[in-house]
Motif scaffolding. Structure first.
Motif, PDB file in Angstrom:
ATOM      1  N   GLY B 194       0.814  -1.209   0.000  1.00 33.48           N
ATOM      2  CA  GLY B 194       0.000   0.000   0.000  1.00 33.48           C
ATOM      3  C   GLY B 194       0.851   1.263   0.000  1.00 33.48           C
ATOM      4  N   ALA B 195       2.108   1.140  -0.399  1.00 28.90           N
ATOM      5  CA  ALA B 195       3.049   2.280  -0.414  1.00 28.90           C
ATOM      6  C   ALA B 195       3.138   2.915   0.966  1.00 28.90           C
ATOM      7  CB  ALA B 195       2.668   3.311  -1.480  1.00 28.90           C
ATOM      8  N   LEU B 196       3.416   2.074   1.937  1.00 29.43           N
ATOM      9  CA  LEU B 196       3.449   2.480   3.334  1.00 29.43           C
ATOM     10  C   LEU B 196       4.537   3.518   3.623  1.00 29.43           C
ATOM     11  CD1 LEU B 196       2.005   1.762   5.922  1.00 29.43           C
ATOM     12  CD2 LEU B 196       3.665  -0.059   6.302  1.00 29.43           C
ATOM     13  N   CYS B 197       5.774   3.214   3.240  1.00 31.15           N
ATOM     14  CA  CYS B 197       6.874   4.121   3.604  1.00 31.15           C
ATOM     15  C   CYS B 197       6.726   5.515   2.994  1.00 31.15           C
ATOM     16  CB  CYS B 197       8.222   3.487   3.263  1.00 31.15           C
ATOM     17  SG  CYS B 197       8.627   2.138   4.386  1.00 31.15           S
ATOM     18  N   PRO B 198       6.464   5.633   1.668  1.00 31.63           N
ATOM     19  CA  PRO B 198       6.299   6.988   1.125  1.00 31.63           C
ATOM     20  C   PRO B 198       5.179   7.771   1.827  1.00 31.63           C
ATOM     21  CG  PRO B 198       6.603   5.422  -0.650  1.00 31.63           C
ATOM     22  CD  PRO B 198       6.451   4.615   0.611  1.00 31.63           C
ATOM     23  N   ALA B 199       4.157   7.075   2.332  1.00 29.21           N
ATOM     24  CA  ALA B 199       3.073   7.767   3.024  1.00 29.21           C
ATOM     25  C   ALA B 199       3.591   8.429   4.303  1.00 29.21           C
ATOM     26  CB  ALA B 199       1.939   6.801   3.350  1.00 29.21           C
ATOM     27  N   TYR B 200       4.733   7.936   4.808  1.00 29.86           N
ATOM     28  CA  TYR B 200       5.364   8.546   5.976  1.00 29.86           C
ATOM     29  C   TYR B 200       6.652   9.261   5.582  1.00 29.86           C
ATOM     30  CZ  TYR B 200       1.792   6.175   8.524  1.00 29.86           C
ATOM     31  OH  TYR B 200       0.551   5.775   8.964  1.00 29.86           O
ATOM     32  N   GLU B 201       6.684   9.697   4.302  1.00 31.63           N
ATOM     33  CA  GLU B 201       7.800  10.482   3.775  1.00 31.63           C
ATOM     34  C   GLU B 201       9.132   9.747   3.856  1.00 31.63           C
ATOM     35  OE1 GLU B 201       7.715  14.551   5.120  1.00 31.63           O
ATOM     36  OE2 GLU B 201       5.691  14.836   4.349  1.00 31.63           O
ATOM     37  N   ARG B 202       9.092   8.428   3.749  1.00 30.87           N
ATOM     38  CA  ARG B 202      10.319   7.633   3.642  1.00 30.87           C
ATOM     39  C   ARG B 202      10.351   7.008   2.262  1.00 30.87           C
ATOM     40  NH1 ARG B 202      12.256   6.168   8.881  1.00 30.87           N
ATOM     41  NH2 ARG B 202      13.993   5.325   7.696  1.00 30.87           N
ATOM     42  N   GLY B 203      11.547   6.712   1.778  1.00 30.60           N
ATOM     43  CA  GLY B 203      11.640   5.996   0.518  1.00 30.60           C
ATOM     44  C   GLY B 203      11.283   4.534   0.710  1.00 30.60           C
ATOM     45  N   CYS B 204      10.904   3.879  -0.363  1.00 29.53           N
ATOM     46  CA  CYS B 204      10.592   2.444  -0.336  1.00 29.53           C
ATOM     47  C   CYS B 204      11.878   1.642  -0.205  1.00 29.53           C
ATOM     48  CB  CYS B 204       9.849   2.082  -1.626  1.00 29.53           C
ATOM     49  SG  CYS B 204       9.764   0.320  -1.992  1.00 29.53           S
ATOM     50  N   TYR B 205      11.860   0.594   0.640  1.00 33.48           N
ATOM     51  CA  TYR B 205      13.032  -0.246   0.873  1.00 33.48           C
ATOM     52  C   TYR B 205      13.039  -1.514   0.025  1.00 33.48           C
ATOM     53  CZ  TYR B 205      13.976   2.706   4.885  1.00 33.48           C
ATOM     54  OH  TYR B 205      14.244   3.779   5.682  1.00 33.48           O
ATOM     55  N   GLY B 206      12.020  -1.703  -0.779  1.00 33.22           N
ATOM     56  CA  GLY B 206      12.016  -2.861  -1.672  1.00 33.22           C
ATOM     57  C   GLY B 206      11.585  -4.159  -1.015  1.00 33.22           C
ATOM     58  N   CYS B 207      10.769  -4.081   0.041  1.00 29.56           N
ATOM     59  CA  CYS B 207      10.406  -5.288   0.802  1.00 29.56           C
ATOM     60  C   CYS B 207       9.671  -6.331  -0.040  1.00 29.56           C
ATOM     61  CB  CYS B 207       9.528  -4.927   1.987  1.00 29.56           C
ATOM     62  SG  CYS B 207      10.174  -3.614   3.011  1.00 29.56           S
ATOM     63  N   PHE B 208       8.995  -5.910  -1.104  1.00 24.93           N
ATOM     64  CA  PHE B 208       8.199  -6.865  -1.878  1.00 24.93           C
ATOM     65  C   PHE B 208       8.929  -7.369  -3.119  1.00 24.93           C
ATOM     66  CE2 PHE B 208       3.842  -7.156  -0.020  1.00 24.93           C
ATOM     67  CZ  PHE B 208       4.138  -6.436   1.140  1.00 24.93           C
ATOM     68  N   GLY B 209      10.232  -7.059  -3.197  1.00 23.17           N
ATOM     69  CA  GLY B 209      11.017  -7.593  -4.300  1.00 23.17           C
ATOM     70  C   GLY B 209      10.719  -6.896  -5.616  1.00 23.17           C
ATOM     71  N   PRO B 210      11.415  -7.326  -6.682  1.00 19.52           N
ATOM     72  CA  PRO B 210      11.302  -6.637  -7.970  1.00 19.52           C
ATOM     73  C   PRO B 210       9.891  -6.710  -8.549  1.00 19.52           C
ATOM     74  CG  PRO B 210      13.051  -8.303  -8.003  1.00 19.52           C
ATOM     75  CD  PRO B 210      12.355  -8.458  -6.711  1.00 19.52           C
ATOM     76  N   GLN B 211       9.441  -5.591  -9.132  1.00 13.59           N
ATOM     77  CA  GLN B 211       8.163  -5.588  -9.849  1.00 13.59           C
ATOM     78  C   GLN B 211       8.330  -6.359 -11.158  1.00 13.59           C
ATOM     79  OE1 GLN B 211       7.187  -3.405 -12.870  1.00 13.59           O
ATOM     80  NE2 GLN B 211       8.170  -1.434 -12.465  1.00 13.59           N
ATOM     81  N   ASP B 212       7.257  -6.481 -11.888  1.00 11.41           N
ATOM     82  CA  ASP B 212       7.241  -7.288 -13.099  1.00 11.41           C
ATOM     83  C   ASP B 212       8.307  -6.883 -14.126  1.00 11.41           C
ATOM     84  OD1 ASP B 212       5.287  -9.154 -14.811  1.00 11.41           O
ATOM     85  OD2 ASP B 212       6.100  -7.532 -16.039  1.00 11.41           O
ATOM     86  N   THR B 213       8.472  -5.561 -14.309  1.00 15.96           N
ATOM     87  CA  THR B 213       9.418  -5.065 -15.318  1.00 15.96           C
ATOM     88  C   THR B 213      10.386  -4.103 -14.620  1.00 15.96           C
ATOM     89  OG1 THR B 213       7.480  -5.026 -16.777  1.00 15.96           O
ATOM     90  CG2 THR B 213       9.518  -4.128 -17.666  1.00 15.96           C
ATOM     91  N   PRO B 214      11.335  -4.635 -13.847  1.00 21.10           N
ATOM     92  CA  PRO B 214      12.152  -3.754 -13.007  1.00 21.10           C
ATOM     93  C   PRO B 214      13.350  -3.175 -13.762  1.00 21.10           C
ATOM     94  CG  PRO B 214      12.688  -6.053 -12.543  1.00 21.10           C
ATOM     95  CD  PRO B 214      11.707  -6.053 -13.684  1.00 21.10           C
ATOM     96  N   ASN B 215      13.348  -1.874 -13.995  1.00 15.08           N
ATOM     97  CA  ASN B 215      14.498  -1.230 -14.632  1.00 15.08           C
ATOM     98  C   ASN B 215      15.432  -0.731 -13.525  1.00 15.08           C
ATOM     99  OD1 ASN B 215      16.326   0.225 -16.102  1.00 15.08           O
ATOM    100  ND2 ASN B 215      14.807   1.215 -17.422  1.00 15.08           N
ATOM    101  N   THR B 216      16.192  -1.677 -12.969  1.00 16.58           N
ATOM    102  CA  THR B 216      17.025  -1.338 -11.806  1.00 16.58           C
ATOM    103  C   THR B 216      18.173  -0.400 -12.187  1.00 16.58           C
ATOM    104  OG1 THR B 216      18.253  -3.385 -12.164  1.00 16.58           O
ATOM    105  CG2 THR B 216      16.507  -3.437 -10.506  1.00 16.58           C
TER     106      THR B 216
END
Ligand code: SF4
Ligand code: SF4
Ligand code: SF4
Lengths: 388, 268
Positions: B194-216
């Motif tokens: 649910g985009a928890l971290c950005p909602a608290y003004e933090r960056g995402c830490y990648g807890c759910f792993g790569p998305q379908d088309t990850p341009n790392t």
């Protein structure tokens, strides 16, 4: 009705008059380092003295050093989420002893309470010219051939106070798309009142133009004075200066043909090296309207439902059909988005899908710029033509 | 009709994902009405013999014993769903993949010869067929209930594989990358929290792993522009999903710049 003039206290009186008529007033306010729309009750909640710096992939608030209430460019989100919520319940079905029932549930049920959208009817305060054009486009798309009843109801009930842009952002190009910077009757969605904020010469005041009976009625509730020739001239000056300060430009001449001819261009592969397929561009675009339909059940199978949620052509599964994905590569997804927006849209709806608000440029984490990519395609086509 | 039998198994993990199941307070009673909780040591000592209709597996495979046990679990289960970053990507313990296990075993333990362990921490799907992988560190309660509902109703679960940014924008959060210059892995990470971290003004830490088309590579360039050093970029890709292929590969690309490591063992 002749234009009138109000001061900052008059803007508060306007908000009060709208609240008194039962509207939820949604206006710009500062949250989390950006201008966002939210329900407001007071002029104090408006971004007084705030401007913004916008570049590809970058947004920063900037103190203006004055008292301007609308001295910023397009905010983080347009009016889109208000009329076209990110999630909407279409229906719920319940198992009963002898079958099941289907009910169109109260549409607000699953709405998050931190977003506007929970208490229609809305009065939108400070809608920019580009966003008015975008609302007009969404009206065409969503109430055209197959009208979306919930959207149509929210739109019909809404009161719109437009505003002239005085300080366009670095990613704005509404002059290129012919959608701004000053609201004009007959261009884009209808509105009720239009404000032009005048900081000088003279006192801080707002020219109010009235474009509907409803608008005249509301304005009649509050004190205003008649506009002088100097007020009208000052307002023209605000719009003229804004028009000369567009941060971006988009050459629209022959753009449709250019894009249709560019299907095999190497530009798409180049964009794909940068594009994250993250969908921020489509989420902030005020005209993008694609959705997905989710069917859900609860654990016991006694409740089923169908929700509509925002989707995007950048989602790999957006083009999933039996047998696979039509647009597997990121390049093909960006091509789909840009070609639909700037070319196919014209064939489909009789107008371009871009109003030049610049949001897709500002809010792209990879700083991809639709005006730049269009220019590259144009240059590439010219080079092809120059070949012997 | 008898209720389907549910089993919950644990391998190398912290139990956080099983706790997510126990935290489904309001739904546990209806769940117990729909399925027979046949094996769930974290919650009950009662053991009902297999075979099981649905097994939830938490944890990664890190010991020779695990290798045998996961085969048994698979044989005893009609459907097998792995839950959490450990079971789906090897977890934080997959950091061992980038180091010499014998070396730190001899440093950490008084009697290293008693510690039997594999050189790598691997996801369950590397060893046995898996019917569905539910990501997250820990998994999301709503997503777990969706998977359970889908399994019980015999339908496909609605678990999107697109980016966290979808959820972030749906939620109305101001983008922390664009508006604050805060490094965020949201664009390359799969939605689910649910985009928890950005909602608290933090960056995402990648807890759910790569998305379908990850341009790392593209996000790594952005992280560098936002002020991260090479070793920091390497580290953000080496957390709970260090072993997920897209994140692993990107982290290895920054080894030279960070002046460390040599990639996964056995790799040229
Ligand atoms: S394509 Fe970009 S500039 Fe055009 S309307 Fe959409 S967000 Fe605004
Ligand atoms: S163009 Fe930018 S905002 Fe759009 S999907 Fe690509 S990276 Fe994301
Ligand atoms: S804050 Fe992170 S997850 Fe949210 S839109 Fe920005 S980049 Fe994506």
């Amino acid at each position: 009705m002749e234009p009138r003039v109000i001061d900052t206290a008059g803007v508060q009186a306007l908000v009060d008059a709208l609240l008194a008529r039962g509207y939820t007033v949604v206006g710009p306010t500062v949250r989390s380092g950006a201008i966002v729309n939210a329900p407001i009750t007071s002029v104090e909640q408006l971004p007084r003295g705030w401007g913004d710096d916008q570049e590809a992939g970058r947004y920063r608030l900037r103190g203006r050093g004055d008292d301007a209430l609308f001295g910023f460019a397009s905010g983080a989100q347009s009016a889109k989420p208000v009329f076209f919520p990110t999630e909407e319940v279409l229906w719920r079905g319940r198992r009963t002893p002898d079958g099941f029932t289907v009910e169109a549930e109260d549409l607000q049920d699953d709405r998050r309470d931190d977003q506007p959208g929970a208490d229609a009817p809305y009065a939108l305060l400070g809608v920019r010219s580009c966003d008015l054009a975008a609302i007009g486009i969404q009206d065409t798309v969503l109430t055209g051939r197959r009208p979306d009843a919930a959207y149509a109801a929210r739109r019909a009930a809404a009161f719109v106070v437009a505003v002239t842009c005085s300080d366009p952002g670095g990613t704005c190009f509404c002059v290129s798309t012919g959608t701004g910077p000053r609201p004009g009757p007959g261009r884009g969605a209808p509105y009720d009142l239009a404000l032009t904020e005048l900081l000088e010469p003279g006192a801080h005041r707002f020219l109010v133009e009235v474009t509907s009976d409803r608008g005249a009625e509301v304005l009649g509730d509050i004190g205003s004075t008649s506009a002088t020739a100097a007020d009208l001239e000052a307002a023209d000056g605000v719009a003229d200066r804004a028009a000369r300060r567009m941060g971006r430009e988009l050459e629209t001449d022959g753009l449709k043909e250019l894009l249709y001819a560019a299907a095999e261009s190497p530009v798409w592969d180049d964009v794909a090296t940068r594009c994250l397929a993250c969908a921020n561009c489509t989420a902030v675009c005020p005209t993008c309207f694609c959705t997905d339909v989710e069917d859900v059940t609860d654990l016991t199978g006694s409740l089923a439902g169908r929700n509509r949620v925002w989707d995007s052509c950048f989602d790999a599964d957006f083009s999933l059909l039996h047998g696979g994905r039509v647009r597997a590569s990121t390049g093909s997804r960006y091509r789909q988005w840009m070609t639909h927006k700037l070319a196919a849209w014209i064939d489909q709806f009789g107008m371009s899908g871009c109003v030049g608000c610049g949001r897709c440029i500002t809010w792209c984490p990879a700083a991809i710029d639709i005006t730049h990519e269009a220019a590259v395609l144009r240059r590439e086509a010219a080079e092809q033509e120059a070949l012997p | 009709m008898s209720r389907p039998k549910l089993a919950v198994w644990k391998f190398a993990s912290c139990d956080g994902c099983q706790l997510t199941l126990l935290n489904c307070e309001d739904e546990l009673i209806p769940l117990a009405g729909e399925v027979e909780i046949a094996y769930f040591p974290e919650a009950t000592r009662a053991v009902v013999e297999g075979p099981y209709d649905l097994s939830l597996v938490e944890g990664s495979i890190t010991t020779p014993g695990d290798l045998e046990r996961i085969e048994q679990v698979r044989r005893a289960s009609r459907r097998l769903v792995t839950i959490g970053a450990c079971a789906t990507a090897g977890g934080i313990q997959a950091l061992r993949d980038f180091a010499d296990v014998d070396e730190f075993r001899s440093i950490v333990y008084a009697h290293p010869e008693y510690v039997e362990t594999l050189g790598q921490s691997t996801p369950v799907a590397a060893h046995v067929p898996v019917d569905f992988e539910l990501r997250g560190c820990p998994i999301d309660r709503g997503q777990l209930l969706e998977v359970l509902s889908a399994e019980i109703q015999g339908r496909a679960p609605r678990i999107p594989r697109h980016s966290v940014c979808f959820e972030c924008k749906r939620r109305g959060t101001v983008c922390v990358t664009v508006a604050h210059g805060t490094p965020c892995l949201g664009p390359v990470t799969q939605a689910g929290c649910g985009a928890l971290c950005p909602a608290y003004e933090r960056g995402c830490y990648g807890c759910f792993g790569p998305q379908d088309t990850p341009n790392t590579a593209s996000i790594a360039a952005r992280l560098r522009r936002d002020g991260m050093a090479e070793d920091e970029v390497l580290r953000v890709f080496r957390t709970f999903n260090a072993g997920a292929e897209a994140f692993r590969r990107e982290s290895v690309r920054h080894e030279a710049g960070a002046g460390v490591g040599r990639g996964r063992k056995g790799e040229p």
